[in-house]
Design an enzyme around this catalytic site. Structure first.
Site, short mmCIF file in Angstrom:
data_model
loop_
_atom_site.label_atom_id
_atom_site.label_comp_id
_atom_site.label_asym_id
_atom_site.label_seq_id
_atom_site.Cartn_x
_atom_site.Cartn_y
_atom_site.Cartn_z
N LYS A 1 46.46 37.92 43.56
CA LYS A 1 47.44 38.86 42.98
C LYS A 1 47.35 40.21 43.67
CE LYS A 1 45.77 38.77 38.88
NZ LYS A 1 44.78 37.75 39.15
N GLU B 1 40.82 47.18 37.14
CA GLU B 1 40.47 46.31 38.26
C GLU B 1 39.30 46.93 39.03
OE1 GLU B 1 41.74 43.15 39.39
OE2 GLU B 1 42.27 43.17 37.27
N ARG B 2 39.00 46.34 40.18
CA ARG B 2 37.83 46.79 40.92
C ARG B 2 38.01 48.23 41.41
NH1 ARG B 2 39.63 42.01 42.49
NH2 ARG B 2 38.40 40.20 41.92
#
Lengths: 470, 284
Positions: free
Chosen positions: A164, A190-191
């Site tokens: 994604k 997210e990261r």
């Protein structure tokens, strides 16, 4: 109530803080509360948002910052307004946290900058201006099977590790660089590394000056992750409403927003609903998604990545996001396992504008024919697995061969994945995409080897590859 | 629920397919013995006849004035009667294409067996089709045999080639392009006595020889088809069972996950209700 109301912290459970206020000083729901305290001799500041008001002057707040070291009895001050974020031209080229503070070590935002509350309202019904224009992305499978809408909402659905973020980065690369307008990126849960990569990438490509980035990544408190999209959206809304610009709005990842909501929901004492999600899932998503829309004054084109837990597309978080979108691109693990990237599932992906009157007869028919071939291939898959391809009638054998070629032709080297594939990225124009798939469907590419279709751009490139193979 | 019903649908499809392949395997097993016998006896008979005909052909003098160049070539390819026989036809097709590729003059091509329509586009050349069912193949090919025989007797120098899957063993059938006419001279020349004379015997012997060769190729090919089918149906059954096993496991796992989830939701909701009821009682 007026700002400056003072209360006392009476209970802290993780990110949830209960504060007691005198009756005439009780802050309003969504007001920001500031708590200052000392922890190991260091001055600390905690910002919390009022989420609930209970009996006896106790307000239940969601903290946006870590609550470590926060003592009971600490003094809490009502700021008198919700969380505010700076808006306007000054935010371009900057990186923000969900509270609207810069985190890029740049010069401080001037105090006279206009600030807006992040708890805005969706535009009025009569102001909404739905759009029907195709937004070319340069990614074959997306342009053909689920064309994106200019001024519309698009979702990228996929389980863990199917790509994604890579696709959204490629879209940023293709769209933001060609777009020329303003982009806002919301990094939700997210990261953190990816946020840094994106920032560096944008800086080197020169897009950063037209972009604002808001990050509430996985290390943040759930309260902070919960408001990250709102902060970014408030900035985007300003450009749309005040400056009448077309804004690109990227969000990675909507599911983390839902997850953050779920994390605080139980602590707030709400009974979990289906699959353990918050009972307010629908309204939370609705409040967010309804604001991401195009109005008469300007467009917001949004691309949102949606994590699908356990690859189950019927999961409430994924399902509720689906209903808000104009186009949805579904990524599949089976396709990723075949090594085909982007791992878009052409049969599950859809778009509102894949319609003869909008995309044109040629595009529509090509997409439908591709769908038909792939569907038939899916039906035949079990027979092939049991009996082998040779048992199929001639027509079906052709379909199987073409479907396999189509599947491979859906793969495409990405500019942002150059370090993984070793191939330079390809931007394929929509006309070339349609032409390529028409060539396969017409049978003109039946003699080309299947492998030549893998990781190629246009059909001409496939021919070149095939010539090299022979 | 959609996931469960999708798995269920696939299970149903594969179960149905499995039934077909299983039945096919059983039918093949019952017939295979007879086929093997036919092939063995046709092979023995052809060997005998070939020896006899080879010796006879040596003595037969071709009419003067006949052409020395091969004027026409006949090619007969023996395909299968039915599908479900794995790579039987593909192997033969490859052999046929290789044989045809080396020919200078395009031979007269005959495809035997009902399962040939699929190869039309691959061969991309004219051919005649003979259905050649097991019980009527003799009548169906009689005309062709007579035509070839007449041409040979008329002194035309023609060549006849059979392309079929030769039966080596149960597990092995090799595609073969075999020249039938003109026959190879026998390795050991036998002393034979001819009554009344070679000219009277030759036409009959030629017909018998062609028929025997055809029977050998036909029955070997037919037996090979059955062996191929037996093997491929066995593989298909194994594959189907493997897929079914995996699907059933997936189905049960998905079902169990759902049950577990629903149970845990019900229990936790019940616990929350209990706690809030207790709180109410205490007046908190």
């Amino acid at each position: 109530m007026a700002a400056g109301g003072r209360g006392k912290v009476i209970q802290i459970i993780g990110p949830i803080i209960d504060i007691h206020f005198e009756q005439d000083e009780i802050p309003e729901i969504r007001n920001a509360i500031e708590i200052r305290h000392n922890y190991n001799g260091v001055k600390q500041r905690v910002i919390a948002e009022v989420a609930m008001q209970t009996e006896g002057g106790i307000v239940r707040c969601v903290s946006l910052l870590p609550t470590e070291g926060l003592p009971r009895g600490a003094e809490a001050v009502d700021t008198g307004h919700p969380i505010m974020t700076p808006v306007g031209k000054t935010v371009l080229g900057r990186v923000f946290n969900p509270m609207g503070e810069t985190i890029d070590n740049g010069p401080p935002i001037p105090p006279e900058t206009e600030r807006h509350s992040i708890r805005g309202n969706p535009p009025l019904f009569q102001d909404i201006d739905p759009q029907d224009n195709v937004y070319e992305t340069g990614i074959k499978v997306i342009d053909l099977m689920s064309p994106y809408v200019k001024g519309g909402k698009t979702g990228l659905f996929g389980g863990a590790g199917v790509g994604k973020t890579v696709i959204i980065m490629e879209l940023i690369h293709n769209m933001a660089t060609h777009h020329g307008g303003i982009s806002v990126f919301a990094g939700v849960g997210e990261r953190t590394r990816e946020g840094n990569d994106l920032w560096l990438d944008m800086k080197s490509s020169g897009v950063l000056q037209k972009t604002s980035l808001v990050f509430g990544q996985m290390g943040e408190q759930p309260g902070a992750r919960l408001i990250t999209p709102l902060t970014a959206l408030t900035q985007a809304e300003y450009f749309r409403d005040r400056e009448h610009q077309d804004v690109l709005f990227f969000m990675d990842n909507v599911f983390r927003f839902v997850q953050a909501g779920s994390e605080v929901s139980t602590l707030l004492g709400r009974m979990p609903s289906a699959v353990g999600y918050q009972p307010t899932l629908g309204v939370e998503m609705g409040r967010l998604e309804e604001r991401i829309t195009s109005t008469r004054s300007g467009y917001i084109t949004s691309i949102q990545a949606v994590f699908v837990p356990a690859d189950d597309i019927t999961d409430p978080a994924a399902a509720i996001t689906f209903s808000h979108l104009d186009a949805s691109t579904v990524l599949s693990r089976q396709i990723a396992a075949m090594g085909i990237y982007p791992a878009v599932d052409p049969l599950q992906s859809s778009s509102r504008i894949l319609d003869v009157s909008i995309v044109g007869r040629e595009h529509y028919q090509t997409a439908q024919e591709v769908k038909r071939v792939l569907q038939r291939y899916n039906e035949l898959k079990d027979i092939v697995a049991i009996l082998g391809v040779s048992e199929l009638p001639k027509e079906d054998e052709l379909i199987v061969n073409r479907a396999r070629k189509i599947q491979r032709f859906f793969s495409q080297p990405f500019a942002v994945a150059e370090q993984f594939t070793g191939l330079p990225g390809r931007y394929v124009k929509l006309v070339d995409t349609i032409q390529g798939f028409r060539t396969i469907l017409s049978g003109a590419a039946d003699d080309l080897p299947e492998q030549a279709f893998y990781m190629a751009g246009s059909i001409e490139e496939v021919r070149e590859k095939a010539a090299k193979m022979q | 629920m959609s996931q469960l019903s999708a798995i269920k649908d696939r299970v149903r499809t594969i179960t149905n397919l499995h039934k077909v392949t299983k039945a096919m395997e059983m039918v093949t097993r019952t017939k295979i013995h007879k086929m093997r016998q036919n092939a063995a006896s046709a092979k023995d008979y052809q060997e005998l006849y070939a020896g006899l005909f080879g010796a006879l052909a040596l003595k037969y003098v071709i009419k003067p004035g006949a052409s020395q160049e091969t004027s026409q070539k006949y090619c007969l390819a023996f395909f299968s009667q039915k599908g479900f026989c794995g790579g039987f036809n593909e192997k033969l097709l490859n052999c046929l294409r290789a044989a045809l590729a080396t020919e200078k003059i395009p031979p007269k091509l005959y495809l035997l067996g009902r399962f040939q329509a699929k190869w039309k586009h691959v061969l991309a050349r004219e051919f005649q089709h003979i259905a050649a069912r097991e019980n009527t193949y003799r009548e169906e090919t009689a005309g062709l045999v007579a035509e070839i025989g007449a041409k040979i007797l008329a002194g035309e120098k023609i060549e006849v080639c059979f392309i079929y899957n030769r039966l080596v063993s149960v597990l092995e059938q090799t595609p073969l392009a075999q020249k039938i006419y003109p026959p190879d001279p026998p390795a050991v020349e036998k002393e034979i006595l001819l009554e009344p004379d070679v000219d009277a015997l030759y036409p009959e012997a030629l017909k018998g020889y062609l028929t025997a060769c055809l029977a050998k190729a036909y029955w070997e090919s037919a037996a090979g088809e059955y062996y191929f089918r037996l093997l491929s149906m066995k593989n298909a059954n194994d594959n189907a069972e493997l897929i079914l096993g995996g699907l059933l496991l997936e189905y049960n796992k998905t079902r169990q996950t759902r049950i577990t989830q629903e149970l845990s939701e019900v229990i936790s909701a019940f616990d929350v209700l209990k706690v809030s009821a207790e709180k109410k009682e205490r007046g908190v």
